[in-house]
Design an enzyme around this catalytic site. Sequence first.
Site, PDB file in Angstrom:
ATOM      1  N   LYS A  43       0.958  -1.177   0.013  1.00 36.99           N
ATOM      2  CA  LYS A  43      -0.060   0.232   0.089  1.00 36.99           C
ATOM      3  C   LYS A  43       0.968   1.183   0.157  1.00 36.99           C
ATOM      4  O   LYS A  43       1.945   1.243   0.787  1.00 36.99           O
ATOM      5  CB  LYS A  43      -0.835  -0.053   1.306  1.00 36.99           C
ATOM      6  CG  LYS A  43      -1.549   1.085   1.363  1.00 36.99           C
ATOM      7  CD  LYS A  43      -2.915   1.600   0.542  1.00 36.99           C
ATOM      8  CE  LYS A  43      -3.735   2.918   0.794  1.00 36.99           C
ATOM      9  NZ  LYS A  43      -4.624   3.345  -0.012  1.00 36.99           N
ATOM     10  N   SER A  44       0.309   2.265  -0.691  1.00 40.29           N
ATOM     11  CA  SER A  44       1.267   3.518  -0.853  1.00 40.29           C
ATOM     12  C   SER A  44       1.824   3.926   0.480  1.00 40.29           C
ATOM     13  O   SER A  44       0.550   4.037   1.519  1.00 40.29           O
ATOM     14  CB  SER A  44       0.352   4.609  -1.391  1.00 40.29           C
ATOM     15  OG  SER A  44       0.102   4.526  -2.832  1.00 40.29           O
ATOM     16  N   ASN A  68     -14.173   5.343  -3.324  1.00 36.91           N
ATOM     17  CA  ASN A  68     -13.188   5.193  -2.242  1.00 36.91           C
ATOM     18  C   ASN A  68     -12.789   6.380  -1.593  1.00 36.91           C
ATOM     19  O   ASN A  68     -12.288   7.402  -2.690  1.00 36.91           O
ATOM     20  CB  ASN A  68     -12.259   4.211  -2.067  1.00 36.91           C
ATOM     21  CG  ASN A  68     -11.204   4.594  -2.602  1.00 36.91           C
ATOM     22  OD1 ASN A  68     -10.136   5.293  -2.044  1.00 36.91           O
ATOM     23  ND2 ASN A  68     -10.741   4.373  -3.832  1.00 36.91           N
ATOM     24  N   SER A  69     -12.431   6.959  -0.372  1.00 39.71           N
ATOM     25  CA  SER A  69     -11.553   8.105  -0.172  1.00 39.71           C
ATOM     26  C   SER A  69     -10.824   7.461   1.272  1.00 39.71           C
ATOM     27  O   SER A  69     -11.431   7.973   2.433  1.00 39.71           O
ATOM     28  CB  SER A  69     -12.458   9.419   0.201  1.00 39.71           C
ATOM     29  OG  SER A  69     -11.634  10.438   0.680  1.00 39.71           O
ATOM     30  N   MET A  70     -10.020   6.633   1.269  1.00 37.27           N
ATOM     31  CA  MET A  70      -9.385   6.198   2.142  1.00 37.27           C
ATOM     32  C   MET A  70      -8.450   7.136   2.900  1.00 37.27           C
ATOM     33  O   MET A  70      -8.481   6.954   3.850  1.00 37.27           O
ATOM     34  CB  MET A  70      -8.613   4.746   1.734  1.00 37.27           C
ATOM     35  CG  MET A  70      -9.226   3.852   0.952  1.00 37.27           C
ATOM     36  SD  MET A  70     -10.820   3.135   1.935  1.00 37.27           S
ATOM     37  CE  MET A  70      -9.748   2.156   3.169  1.00 37.27           C
ATOM     38  N   LEU A  72      -5.202   7.347   2.386  1.00 39.13           N
ATOM     39  CA  LEU A  72      -3.861   6.611   2.524  1.00 39.13           C
ATOM     40  C   LEU A  72      -3.652   6.259   3.964  1.00 39.13           C
ATOM     41  O   LEU A  72      -2.509   6.488   4.513  1.00 39.13           O
ATOM     42  CB  LEU A  72      -2.773   8.042   2.518  1.00 39.13           C
ATOM     43  CG  LEU A  72      -2.389   8.064   0.903  1.00 39.13           C
ATOM     44  CD1 LEU A  72      -1.291   9.417   0.676  1.00 39.13           C
ATOM     45  CD2 LEU A  72      -1.721   7.081   0.270  1.00 39.13           C
ATOM     46  N   CYS A 128      -2.893  10.480  -5.902  1.00 39.62           N
ATOM     47  CA  CYS A 128      -3.832  10.028  -4.970  1.00 39.62           C
ATOM     48  C   CYS A 128      -4.722  11.062  -4.824  1.00 39.62           C
ATOM     49  O   CYS A 128      -4.460  12.366  -4.805  1.00 39.62           O
ATOM     50  CB  CYS A 128      -3.146  10.112  -3.501  1.00 39.62           C
ATOM     51  SG  CYS A 128      -4.435   9.783  -2.425  1.00 39.62           S
ATOM     52  N   SER A 192      -7.810   5.609  -9.754  1.00 35.17           N
ATOM     53  CA  SER A 192      -9.020   5.813  -9.721  1.00 35.17           C
ATOM     54  C   SER A 192      -9.494   7.240 -10.374  1.00 35.17           C
ATOM     55  O   SER A 192      -8.516   8.103 -10.318  1.00 35.17           O
ATOM     56  CB  SER A 192      -9.612   5.691  -8.321  1.00 35.17           C
ATOM     57  OG  SER A 192      -8.805   6.530  -7.597  1.00 35.17           O
ATOM     58  N   GLY A 248     -10.497  -1.538 -13.671  1.00 35.39           N
ATOM     59  CA  GLY A 248     -11.743  -2.367 -13.961  1.00 35.39           C
ATOM     60  C   GLY A 248     -11.664  -3.725 -14.701  1.00 35.39           C
ATOM     61  O   GLY A 248     -12.453  -4.292 -15.352  1.00 35.39           O
ATOM     62  N   THR A 270     -10.276  -3.035  -7.366  1.00 33.45           N
ATOM     63  CA  THR A 270     -11.963  -3.352  -6.913  1.00 33.45           C
ATOM     64  C   THR A 270     -12.026  -4.929  -6.901  1.00 33.45           C
ATOM     65  O   THR A 270     -12.798  -5.287  -5.861  1.00 33.45           O
ATOM     66  CB  THR A 270     -12.944  -2.583  -7.665  1.00 33.45           C
ATOM     67  OG1 THR A 270     -12.524  -1.228  -7.697  1.00 33.45           O
ATOM     68  CG2 THR A 270     -14.120  -2.950  -7.275  1.00 33.45           C
TER      69      THR A 270
HETATM   70  C1  DHB Z   1      -5.579   6.373  -1.956  1.00 36.10           C
HETATM   71  C2  DHB Z   1      -6.302   6.470  -2.922  1.00 36.10           C
HETATM   72  C3  DHB Z   1      -5.556   6.657  -4.075  1.00 36.10           C
HETATM   73  O1  DHB Z   1      -6.169   6.407  -5.331  1.00 36.10           O
HETATM   74  C4  DHB Z   1      -4.464   6.569  -4.150  1.00 36.10           C
HETATM   75  O2  DHB Z   1      -3.530   6.624  -5.327  1.00 36.10           O
HETATM   76  C5  DHB Z   1      -3.879   6.601  -2.851  1.00 36.10           C
HETATM   77  C6  DHB Z   1      -4.462   6.460  -1.776  1.00 36.10           C
HETATM   78  C7  DHB Z   1      -6.360   6.371  -0.407  1.00 36.10           C
HETATM   79  O3  DHB Z   1      -7.201   7.171  -0.548  1.00 36.10           O
HETATM   80  O4  DHB Z   1      -6.068   5.613   0.459  1.00 36.10           O
END
Ligand code: DHB
Length: 310
Positions: A43-44, A68-70, A72, A128, A192, A248, A270
């Site tokens: 994960k980033s 999503n709006s995780m 990071l 992101c 995304s 996709g 996804t």
């Molecule tokens: C997140 C979403 C992303 O598209 C990305 O490139 C990096 C992080 C995120 O919200 O965690």
Amino acid sequence: MMKVNFSGINLENPFFNASGPHCTTKEELDILGRSKAAAIMTKSCTFEQRDGNPEPRYIDMPHNSSINSMGLPNLGYKEYMKLIPELKIHNKPIFSSVSGMKLEENIQMISELSDVKELDAIELNLSCPNVIGKPQVGYDFEQSVEVIDEVSKICKKSLGLKLPPYFDFVHFELMANIINKTNVNFVTCINSLGNGLVLDVAKEEVVIKPKGGFGGIGGKLIKPFGLANVRKFRELLKPEIQIIGVGGIFSGIDAFEYILAGADMVQVGTILKQEGPSAFQRLINELDIVMQAKGYSDLNSFRNKLKIME
Ligand code: DHB
């Protein structure tokens, strides 16, 4: 035969996970290691550990899509530096996604990760969409030049860029010209589609909490844009720069399409979230069936062979 040579590494098949779902903790990464994924992406990471945005922050949408709006959430790069050697027991190439908030952080993280001998490649995330108050670097061409130049000077691993989706031919050309002047080894497209809005009609409300409901759209809805970005970058980038297609992919046919459009490898986000890591075996089986039906014995037989109409 689905073997791929990517950045000088031999991989069993073209599938692995996108930086996104199911790759944040050691447990999730070990499960990927035991799956049929050809490589492991972490994960980033950011300079410091992050909890991410408030929940709900990921929602499945109809037709195998997602928002999503995780924000990071991740363990912080130091923790991934410790984890990467442990992941090597799975005997797979390891990619680390890096997403610093500032150039100095990207430089420090990438120079330290460069010294982790078990790490094979670094994917610098320029796209992101979910950090509040932070525009996507990949849409700022001047800033992108600076970041890519500085990072490629110090990176000792195979270096890739995770790009946002572009929609205009002029923007594809601007970014390809920037990348062609550097020693970047690969690009990953697409991240995304940023800042979509999904509504719950019954509740007359947004479906995720962060950023007033705005979030990155992934899954089937975005496949035409992923294909377009792979196709355009394959046309514009130097041939030695490889391309990872993502966006996709739910079936072997989707993967076939991406490779036909020019992708060297493909990632899944996804579908990994929705189906879990058993998706990799299914995708391999399905791609094998398409290839057999078409009489292709390896990926090179159809890679980048998409026909256009005269
Ligand atoms: C997140 C979403 C992303 O598209 C990305 O490139 C990096 C992080 C995120 O919200 O965690």
